[in-house]
Design a protein around this motif. Structure first.
Motif, PDB file in Angstrom:
ATOM      1  N   ARG A 179       0.835  -1.215   0.000  1.00  0.00           N
ATOM      2  CA  ARG A 179       0.000   0.000   0.000  1.00  0.00           C
ATOM      3  C   ARG A 179       0.861   1.253   0.000  1.00  0.00           C
ATOM      4  N   LEU A 180       1.902   1.265   0.820  1.00  0.00           N
ATOM      5  CA  LEU A 180       2.793   2.430   0.877  1.00  0.00           C
ATOM      6  C   LEU A 180       3.487   2.652  -0.461  1.00  0.00           C
ATOM      7  N   ARG A 211       0.957   4.139  -2.871  1.00  0.00           N
ATOM      8  CA  ARG A 211       0.734   5.555  -2.550  1.00  0.00           C
ATOM      9  C   ARG A 211       1.895   6.417  -3.043  1.00  0.00           C
ATOM     10  N   ASN A 249      -4.337   6.310  -4.901  1.00  0.00           N
ATOM     11  CA  ASN A 249      -5.076   6.606  -3.682  1.00  0.00           C
ATOM     12  C   ASN A 249      -5.694   5.309  -3.169  1.00  0.00           C
TER      13      ASN A 249
END
Length: 78
Positions: free
Chosen positions: A68-69, A72, A77
């Protein structure tokens, strides 16, 4: 140079030290991802997927969050 009018500098002198001229800010456009989400972050995606096959979702929280990081950071998003 006698024909050039002089600029009046009085408004600049009228500003006190506590007053500041603030220019309006332009809205910052959101950065659009350069890749499709399926093609971004292949390293973390592979590690996340392998972990989930072996240990299930509950045992792979750190790999899921790492992916997820990464997404991002690529501008997605999620």
């Amino acid at each position: 140079m006698a024909g050039l009018p002089l600029q009046n500098s009085a408004p600049a002198l009228a500003l006190s030290g506590s007053m500041q001229v603030v220019e309006p800010t332009k809205p910052v456009p959101e950065s659009k991802p350069k890749k499709r989400i399926c093609c971004a972050c292949p390293e973390t995606k592979r590690l996340r997927d392998e972990c989930m096959v072996e240990h299930g979702e509950s045992g792979c929280a750190k790999w899921i969050e790492a992916h997820r990081l990464c997404l991002r950071a690529e501008g997605f998003n999620v």
